[in-house]
Every structure is written in C-alpha cells, then in structure tokens.
Write an enzyme that holds these catalytic residues in place. Structure first.
Site, PDB file in Angstrom:
ATOM      1  N   ARG A   1      26.223  -9.163  16.943  1.00 41.76           N
ATOM      2  CA  ARG A   1      27.157  -8.585  17.891  1.00 41.76           C
ATOM      3  C   ARG A   1      28.600  -8.864  17.464  1.00 41.76           C
ATOM      4  O   ARG A   1      28.901  -9.890  16.878  1.00 41.76           O
ATOM      5  CB  ARG A   1      26.940  -9.176  19.293  1.00 41.76           C
ATOM      6  CG  ARG A   1      25.583  -8.965  19.890  1.00 41.76           C
ATOM      7  CD  ARG A   1      25.330  -9.825  21.123  1.00 41.76           C
ATOM      8  NE  ARG A   1      26.372  -9.699  22.123  1.00 41.76           N
ATOM      9  CZ  ARG A   1      27.283 -10.628  22.378  1.00 41.76           C
ATOM     10  NH1 ARG A   1      27.285 -11.782  21.704  1.00 41.76           N
ATOM     11  NH2 ARG A   1      28.193 -10.440  23.305  1.00 41.76           N
TER      12      ARG A   1
ATOM     13  N   HIS B   1      30.639   5.001  16.218  1.00 41.81           N
ATOM     14  CA  HIS B   1      30.663   5.988  17.294  1.00 41.81           C
ATOM     15  C   HIS B   1      30.935   7.406  16.772  1.00 41.81           C
ATOM     16  O   HIS B   1      32.066   7.900  16.890  1.00 41.81           O
ATOM     17  CB  HIS B   1      31.748   5.631  18.303  1.00 41.81           C
ATOM     18  CG  HIS B   1      31.527   4.367  19.046  1.00 41.81           C
ATOM     19  ND1 HIS B   1      30.899   4.326  20.270  1.00 41.81           N
ATOM     20  CD2 HIS B   1      31.858   3.093  18.746  1.00 41.81           C
ATOM     21  CE1 HIS B   1      30.856   3.082  20.705  1.00 41.81           C
ATOM     22  NE2 HIS B   1      31.417   2.306  19.785  1.00 41.81           N
TER      23      HIS B   1
ATOM     24  N   CYS C   1      26.337   1.630  18.487  1.00 37.99           N
ATOM     25  CA  CYS C   1      27.046   0.387  18.774  1.00 37.99           C
ATOM     26  C   CYS C   1      26.200  -0.501  19.691  1.00 37.99           C
ATOM     27  O   CYS C   1      25.214  -1.075  19.246  1.00 37.99           O
ATOM     28  CB  CYS C   1      28.422   0.695  19.372  1.00 37.99           C
ATOM     29  SG  CYS C   1      29.563  -0.707  19.334  1.00 37.99           S
TER      30      CYS C   1
ATOM     31  N   GLU D   1      30.188  10.043  18.214  1.00 38.45           N
ATOM     32  CA  GLU D   1      30.448  10.905  19.370  1.00 38.45           C
ATOM     33  C   GLU D   1      31.928  11.009  19.720  1.00 38.45           C
ATOM     34  O   GLU D   1      32.327  11.895  20.491  1.00 38.45           O
ATOM     35  CB  GLU D   1      29.656  10.399  20.587  1.00 38.45           C
ATOM     36  CG  GLU D   1      30.161   9.140  21.236  1.00 38.45           C
ATOM     37  CD  GLU D   1      29.733   7.869  20.530  1.00 38.45           C
ATOM     38  OE1 GLU D   1      30.052   6.778  21.060  1.00 38.45           O
ATOM     39  OE2 GLU D   1      29.088   7.946  19.470  1.00 38.45           O
TER      40      GLU D   1
ATOM     41  N   SER E   1      26.634  -4.557  25.414  1.00 40.03           N
ATOM     42  CA  SER E   1      25.177  -4.678  25.328  1.00 40.03           C
ATOM     43  C   SER E   1      24.599  -5.646  26.346  1.00 40.03           C
ATOM     44  O   SER E   1      23.521  -5.413  26.901  1.00 40.03           O
ATOM     45  CB  SER E   1      24.756  -5.093  23.912  1.00 40.03           C
ATOM     46  OG  SER E   1      25.293  -6.371  23.567  1.00 40.03           O
TER      47      SER E   1
END
Length: 212
Positions: free
Chosen positions: A113, A179, A84, A181, A54
């Site tokens: 985080r 995640h 995320c 994906e 990030s």
C-alpha cells in the site's frame, strides 16, 4: 442484462472514484451500475473495484455484508477489474496492511500500500504495455500500490522502469495500480475488461471459468 446495452457491470459504489469508471464503461456501451448490496451480484457480468481508500472499502464491504458474497462470486469466475485500492482489495496478500485489514484474496499477488508516498508525491508516467497496443499507457499514480510478488499464473501487463509490476491479469481478474479512468482517451483497460467478460460468457460449457 438490459436488452439495449452491453454487459451489466457493477462498480463498487461505497467509496472512491466509482463515477469515473461508470462513465468510462458506459462510453464503451456497457450497462454500468452501482454495486452496494450483495443481492445485486447475481445480475452482474463483471465487477469493477475503483480507487479510493482500501482500508475503508474493506470495512464497508464487510459492514454491508458484501465482502463474503463478492469473494465467492469472484472465486466462481465472475470477472473483476480493480484500480489502485481495487488492486489491493483483490490481492491475496498485503506487505503492509493496517491492523485488521482484509482482502478478497482472489489475485495471486502481494502488494504494498502507498508504495510511492503521500498524496503530494503522486506522479504520471508513460509505460509500455505491448499487450494493449503499441502506444504506451499514460499512467496516473495517486497514493498507489505496487506488486511486490506474484504467482506463476499472473501475467504482468506493465511494469515501472525499475521492474516493479503495476498492471497484471490472472484469468478473469485484471488489476492496475494506477487510474486509467482519469486519463482522457485511455480506454484500453476497460476495453480489455469487456473482452474478458465476453470470453467468460462464451466459454464452451456456458459457465464462468473460475479464477486460477
């Protein structure tokens, strides 16, 4: 939008696992493209901010002149989905930012985080998410954040057994700490995002609904 495709979605392509999101979205019929320059925003129906680092994403989006135009577009109602690091980027507040780190500030949550430790402490867990169907979501956490607080307008879609939220939605903004994906066959978050875009396009006044 391409006449032979679904909504045109820009996947922030400056760092992180943007390729996996593009593949997931294209499998669902979306016209998924890389987003790297501010002038590309005007042609998009939605934006995905992928996982990654990030603080690096923050620095690069500002260096490329993309951060401020993206923030303005999201505040004007452009739908977004962050995973995320993408959740961190969308958040209004960070419990433990690095020095100088900024966010887009469009999702009324405060996140922490690396809430679960280092890379070697990554884990997977099945999480019930009734809003997405009867089958639990198989969630993969990799140096992931967690939602510490959220505003009243934020809907919690999924939480860990200890009650900490890891999937949320606020208006046109969707975010998950994990995640989907990278999980074969887990397309429900991307499908939900496409539904958010469709509703935004079909709003009664023909204009995007601003984030609330």
């Amino acid at each position: 939008m391409s006449p032979a495709s679904g909504p045109r979605i820009g996947v922030l392509g400056i760092q992180g696992d943007f390729r996996e999101h593009i593949a997931s979205l294209r499998a669902l019929g979306a016209d998924a493209v890389l987003l790297r320059r501010p002038e590309e925003l005007a042609a998009l129906d939605g934006v995905v901010i992928p996982g990654g680092e990030s603080s690096v994403m923050d620095k690069l989006t500002r260096s490329f002149g993309l951060a401020a135009p993206l923030r303005d577009a999201l505040r004007s109602g452009l739908p977004a989905y962050g995973t995320c690091a993408g959740m961190i980027m969308l958040a209004a507040g960070l419990a433990n930012p690095i020095a100088g780190q900024e966010t887009l500030g469009v999702l009324d949550v405060s996140v922490r985080r690396n809430a679960f430790g280092a890379q070697n402490e990554s884990f997977e867990i099945d999480i019930p998410m009734p809003a997405l169907g009867e089958r639990p979501v198989h969630a993969v956490f990799i140096r992931a954040p967690v939602v510490e607080t959220h505003g009243d307008a934020v809907e919690v879609l999924g939480a860990l057994p200890d009650g900490r939220a890891v999937a949320v939605q606020q208006g046109n903004i969707l975010a998950s700490a994990f995640h989907p994906e990278v999980v074969a066959g887990e397309d429900r978050f991307h499908r939900r995002f496409l539904e958010i875009i469709e509703r935004a396009q079909c709003s009664s006044n023909g204009e995007r609904e601003p984030a609330r």
